[in-house]
Enzyme design. Sequence first.
Site, short mmCIF file in Angstrom:
data_model
loop_
_atom_site.label_atom_id
_atom_site.label_comp_id
_atom_site.label_asym_id
_atom_site.label_seq_id
_atom_site.Cartn_x
_atom_site.Cartn_y
_atom_site.Cartn_z
N TYR A 1 0.83 -1.21 0.00
CA TYR A 1 0.00 0.00 0.00
C TYR A 1 0.86 1.26 0.00
O TYR A 1 1.80 1.40 0.78
CB TYR A 1 -0.93 0.04 1.22
CG TYR A 1 -1.66 1.36 1.34
CD1 TYR A 1 -2.70 1.66 0.47
CD2 TYR A 1 -1.29 2.31 2.27
CE1 TYR A 1 -3.35 2.88 0.53
CE2 TYR A 1 -1.93 3.53 2.36
CZ TYR A 1 -2.96 3.81 1.48
OH TYR A 1 -3.61 5.03 1.53
N GLY B 1 -6.00 5.37 -0.34
CA GLY B 1 -7.39 5.36 0.08
C GLY B 1 -8.15 4.27 -0.65
O GLY B 1 -7.74 3.10 -0.69
#
Length: 499
Positions: free
Chosen positions: A50, A57
């Site tokens: 990530y 998001g």
Amino acid sequence: MMLTGETLTISGMRQLLGQEAVTVCPKSMARVQNGRQAVERLVEQGKTVYGITTGFGKFSDVRISKEHVERLQHHLLRSHACGVGEPFSEAVSRAMLILRVNTLLKGVSGVRPALIERLVELVNRRIHPVVPQQGSLGASGDLAPLSHMALPLLGEGEVWYRGSRMPAAAALQQEGLQPLTLEAKEGLALINGTQAMTAMGVVAYIEAEQLADQADWIAAMTLEGLRGIVDAFREEIHVARGYQEQIETAARIRRLLQGSGLVTKQGELRVQDAYSLRCIPQVHGAARQVLGYVKEKLEIEMNAATDNPLLFQDGAVVLSGGNFHGQPIAFAMDFLKLGMAELANISERRIERLVNPQLNDLPPFLSPEPGLQSGAMILQYVAASLVSENKTLAHPASVDSIPSSANQEDHVSMGTIAARHAYSIISNVRRVLAIELICAMQAAEHRGVHRLAPATHAVYEKGRKIVPSITQDRVFSGDIERMAKWLKETHFEEERQNE
């Protein structure tokens, strides 16, 4: 002062917000280098992590190819720089930079040492980003404010530099600095955190602590102006309850009133005073309990890793979590709002007792010619207005939450709103205390300045250089603002010691 990522204190921040320069701990920078090497391995291996090889998001499921990793970071800063409204003060902006350096030095964010070195350059050359105050939800970090903080690294956005607001590129050019190109993870590491709310909180706390000291001094002079009863401050009463802050406040009031010819004993004029006088240790002491809680939380957060994801075991473990969530600071700032608002509430009640002829034996409204001249009548109105405004601002921001990022980020702290409102309350408190001091000085003149205690007399002498005696009605707005400015710039303990 050397930053390590572990040891920054409020006291240290107070120095760094002044003229002291920042250096960084070599051992901490070694940790940073290890973390950076881990990020570079992840990119080279093409692993899905990530914020490094994915979007942000709700876009966390979008894979980013190796050749676009750097572009991803620049797009992140530009797209997230959506702040609006008036900018934070330079002090808050500087605090954000310092706090960002400190958290990156923990070595778990994966940035290059060169990025930290550039942030240090901005601090030491006093190139302070212009950061709009509004736009943060206080979870996923202070994304909008911190994006504005980070833009000058790219030569974008605006800064304060040598007393002027200018494009960041112009300031960098004057200092001979080239814009940086961000690499993998660095944009996210710069903006994912609580440094805006914490910076605002630190500046607010420093000013609140100073006001709490000043409130005791001003209340002591009011006690003299109203011929208050000192027995209520005897140690036995406060030890019997047991709160250390209350005990210390009572002791401070006793010390400040040593040598006073104006205070009275129980039964001399009356048996007991109104609560706003008698309960100064209980109320001011409780406000200091709040300050103690707030300081503890701020000093933890100042040294916290609030990025996401975080790298552990030299990058062998990369974990996504939620340390960017601002709830601890949101609660602390809402608590600070309550404690400081109460200092103004009780101060306003003391002002009323100084000006209301039904509650004292002083000239009505401290007027030089009651009836013909209004004296301090409307000063009390202003204090009442400010404390009423504070009651609205004191509504907790932390109980609110609005989902964002397509409901991926479905609970947020509103901590930055809480910190901003806390600072607004503190500014109002200072003006209320300024009004109390103006009225207390006037009452002291009526009683006889020579009868003041040495400590309060020293403050009276200094205060009279800021606001002259009320010998006739005038425009008092400037008096209030000058006195408030003086309070902001003055430490009464220092005043007493310098006499």
